[in-house]
Design an enzyme around this catalytic site. Structure first.
Site, PDB file in Angstrom:
ATOM      1  N   ASP A 227       0.821  -1.201   0.000  1.00  0.00           N
ATOM      2  CA  ASP A 227       0.000   0.000   0.000  1.00  0.00           C
ATOM      3  C   ASP A 227       0.858   1.255   0.000  1.00  0.00           C
ATOM      4  O   ASP A 227       2.073   1.187  -0.185  1.00  0.00           O
ATOM      5  CB  ASP A 227      -1.047  -0.022   1.120  1.00  0.00           C
ATOM      6  CG  ASP A 227      -0.435  -0.234   2.479  1.00  0.00           C
ATOM      7  OD1 ASP A 227      -1.105  -0.811   3.333  1.00  0.00           O
ATOM      8  OD2 ASP A 227       0.733   0.163   2.678  1.00  0.00           O
ATOM      9  N   LYS A 249      -4.618   2.833  -0.461  1.00  0.00           N
ATOM     10  CA  LYS A 249      -5.010   3.109   0.909  1.00  0.00           C
ATOM     11  C   LYS A 249      -4.323   4.349   1.445  1.00  0.00           C
ATOM     12  O   LYS A 249      -3.227   4.308   1.968  1.00  0.00           O
ATOM     13  CB  LYS A 249      -4.728   1.918   1.853  1.00  0.00           C
ATOM     14  CG  LYS A 249      -5.905   0.982   1.891  1.00  0.00           C
ATOM     15  CD  LYS A 249      -6.349   0.650   3.277  1.00  0.00           C
ATOM     16  CE  LYS A 249      -5.395  -0.354   3.915  1.00  0.00           C
ATOM     17  NZ  LYS A 249      -5.916  -0.914   5.125  1.00  0.00           N
ATOM     18  N   MET A 362      -2.477   9.158  12.477  1.00  0.00           N
ATOM     19  CA  MET A 362      -3.517   9.736  11.615  1.00  0.00           C
ATOM     20  C   MET A 362      -4.189  10.927  12.284  1.00  0.00           C
ATOM     21  O   MET A 362      -5.404  11.094  12.197  1.00  0.00           O
ATOM     22  CB  MET A 362      -4.574   8.664  11.266  1.00  0.00           C
ATOM     23  CG  MET A 362      -3.994   7.546  10.428  1.00  0.00           C
ATOM     24  SD  MET A 362      -5.141   6.171  10.171  1.00  0.00           S
ATOM     25  CE  MET A 362      -4.892   5.207  11.642  1.00  0.00           C
TER      26      MET A 362
HETATM   27  N1  SAH Z   1       0.832   0.326  10.623  1.00  0.00           N
HETATM   28  C1  SAH Z   1       1.442   1.638  10.622  1.00  0.00           C
HETATM   29  C2  SAH Z   1       0.443   2.732  10.847  1.00  0.00           C
HETATM   30  C3  SAH Z   1      -0.565   2.868   9.753  1.00  0.00           C
HETATM   31  S1  SAH Z   1      -1.709   4.184  10.037  1.00  0.00           S
HETATM   32  C4  SAH Z   1       2.542   1.680  11.697  1.00  0.00           C
HETATM   33  O1  SAH Z   1       2.652   0.733  12.483  1.00  0.00           O
HETATM   34  O2  SAH Z   1       3.302   2.625  11.718  1.00  0.00           O
HETATM   35  C5  SAH Z   1      -0.980   5.485   9.136  1.00  0.00           C
HETATM   36  C6  SAH Z   1      -0.467   6.539  10.063  1.00  0.00           C
HETATM   37  O3  SAH Z   1       0.758   6.116  10.639  1.00  0.00           O
HETATM   38  C7  SAH Z   1      -0.137   7.849   9.388  1.00  0.00           C
HETATM   39  O4  SAH Z   1      -1.283   8.658   9.260  1.00  0.00           O
HETATM   40  C8  SAH Z   1       0.842   8.459  10.369  1.00  0.00           C
HETATM   41  O5  SAH Z   1       0.208   9.003  11.479  1.00  0.00           O
HETATM   42  C9  SAH Z   1       1.585   7.238  10.860  1.00  0.00           C
HETATM   43  N2  SAH Z   1       2.865   7.011  10.147  1.00  0.00           N
HETATM   44  C10 SAH Z   1       3.178   5.985   9.377  1.00  0.00           C
HETATM   45  N3  SAH Z   1       4.456   6.084   8.945  1.00  0.00           N
HETATM   46  C11 SAH Z   1       4.946   7.220   9.477  1.00  0.00           C
HETATM   47  C12 SAH Z   1       6.202   7.883   9.431  1.00  0.00           C
HETATM   48  N4  SAH Z   1       7.228   7.387   8.733  1.00  0.00           N
HETATM   49  N5  SAH Z   1       6.339   9.037  10.115  1.00  0.00           N
HETATM   50  C13 SAH Z   1       5.323   9.541  10.829  1.00  0.00           C
HETATM   51  N6  SAH Z   1       4.130   8.962  10.924  1.00  0.00           N
HETATM   52  C14 SAH Z   1       3.930   7.816  10.258  1.00  0.00           C
END
Ligand code: SAH
Length: 436
Positions: A227, A249, A362
């Site tokens: 995704d 997504k 998010m």
């Molecule tokens: N499964 C992922 C989260 C998915 S939800 C995890 O464990 O990280 C998606 C959210 O994750 C984004 O809106 C943001 O808030 C956060 N996110 C994902 N990657 C990020 C990154 N490299 N830096 C900051 N926030 C991040």
């Protein structure tokens, strides 16, 4: 490509080593290991070239080395003069020897030190007894070909058997058990070509924050379903001929509904494929990995989960914000600022309790209602807070402030990449100084 990589078969051939000293001895040792008959001489004379298949020079007089090089080049005999690239017709790579598996690493002469560094890394990830796996594969070669005439099915079978428990037995030197395990697996593969789904956490977007297991599975996958948050860097490490399916997504733009993604995983696995479902961060943290696992289980498809570095820890590391702190904070809460039917569905009273850090995923676009909810529940608007964008990557950025100030500053600051909100005492600049 600076040089054409090839491996010479020297069994029964004569190899000439001209010169004395450690370098010459090492080369002689390597040539002997490859089965060559050695001819050694301290200095050059033309008759030394009679019938040789390769020549290496080191630690001899310069004139002799030059003469050797010229004579070999004239006759088309491969020649290497140590540390004299101009006199060489081939280069010696850095070698990882897991006989019969041999890996040669060359930087085209640009940086031999780099080749040695690369070698050290490869040495670290390959079991010392890797060769035993290759030997096992050799023992079964003909039977595997006969049992699995289809190339893709054969590759799938070998991929799994050469990396799984049977391989572990071989590496451990338990040859008889490994062989019987191999035979059992081969039987099963012949009758039931079942695929598998791996839900793999890709980490926050930097390739070197992938786990070694994720890396291995990417190298073995038939198809990768990924995704938006998964960076190109991670995808580049996948098997070149693996099929890639983008299922999108982002918050506002669901390319494929979750139900269809789950159905896709099940269908691919039923075709006998090794499916890697690559998800940003960790699959089980706001990644809907639970739903995909459930769908696979319900369909009777094997499904394994590989954890990843989640955004909260990646962002904390990039920003230098410890999520817990002995003096202030004894718990961390991971929450989502995502709205459901226009509302943030969070237990603000619980989130406003002191002594904890909030890591809110998010939450950038819902900063204002998040602040309002927390403040209404009793959290001070002056509570230290930080936004971290692209945490864990080489272009991570941090905006520090308070819960209140971030609401005003974030829209101008946010560059549009994934960002995480951290709220709590640990987000204060001074927290580390105070501890010290
Ligand atoms: N499964 C992922 C989260 C998915 S939800 C995890 O464990 O990280 C998606 C959210 O994750 C984004 O809106 C943001 O808030 C956060 N996110 C994902 N990657 C990020 C990154 N490299 N830096 C900051 N926030 C991040």
């Amino acid at each position: 490509m600076q040089h054409f990589p090839a491996f010479l078969d020297l069994k029964g051939r004569t190899a000439l080593v001209l010169g004395k000293g450690e370098a010459a001895d090492i080369k002689a040792g390597l040539l002997a290991r490859a089965g060559a008959a050695l001819r050694r001489a301290p200095g050059f004379s033309p008759d030394l070239l009679e019938g040789i298949g390769i020549a290496i020079g080191a630690g001899a007089a310069d004139a002799d080395l030059q003469a050797l090089s010229a004579a070999c080049m004239a006759r088309g005999v491969p020649v290497n003069i140590v540390d004299r690239p101009a006199l060489c017709s081939f280069v010696m790579p850095a070698i990882v020897d897991r006989d019969p598996v041999t890996i040669g690493i060359s930087t085209g002469g640009a940086a031999p030190v780099l080749a040695r560094l690369v070698r050290a890394r490869i040495e670290a990830v390959l079991p010392p007894a890797l060769g035993r796996i290759a030997a096992m594969a050799e023992r079964f070669k003909a039977r595997v070909r006969a049992a699995l005439p289809d190339v893709a099915a054969r590759r799938r079978f070998l991929d799994s058997v050469l990396t799984g428990p049977v391989a572990d037995l071989a590496v451990a030197g338990r040859e008889a058990e490994a062989d019987s395990g191999f035979a059992v697996a081969l039987n099963a593969a012949e009758t039931r070509p079942a695929g598998i789904v791996h839900l793999v956490g890709a980490g926050p977007g930097a390739a070197d924050l992938l786990t070694l297991r994720a890396l291995r599975l990417l190298g073995e996958a038939d198809v990768i379903v990924h995704d938006r948050l998964v960076g190109e860097a991670a995808l580049d490490l996948a098997r070149r001929d693996a099929e890639r399916i983008y299922v999108g997504k982002s918050r506002a733009n669901h390319c494929l509904p979750q139900g269809e993604i789950s159905a896709l995983l099940v269908r691919l696995a039923r075709e006998g494929k090794r499916v890697v479902r690559l998800k940003g961060g960790d699959p089980f943290i706001f990644g809907r990995g639970g739903e995909e696992l459930e769908a696979c289980r319900a369909a009777g498809i094997a499904c394994e989960v590989v954890p990843g570095v989640t955004a909260a820890t990646a962002c904390a590391a990039s920003a230098g914000i410890p999520l817990t702190h002995r003096n202030h904070v004894r718990s961390v809460t991971l929450a989502t600022g995502h709205t459901r039917e226009g509302r943030i569905d969070l237990d603000f009273a619980a989130l406003a309790r002191p002594g904890q850090t909030l890591a809110i995923y998010m939450g950038v676009t819902t900063l204002r209602p998040l602040r309002d909810g927390l403040v209404a529940a009793g959290l001070s608007p002056a509570t230290p807070a930080a936004l971290v964008e692209a945490g864990g990557t080489d272009h991570a950025r941090t905006l520090r402030g308070t819960l209140d100030s971030l609401v005003d500053d974030a829209p101008r600051w946010h560059g549009g990449e994934a960002a995480l909100l951290i709220v709590g005492e640990v987000a204060a600049e001074s927290v580390l100084a105070r501890a010290a």
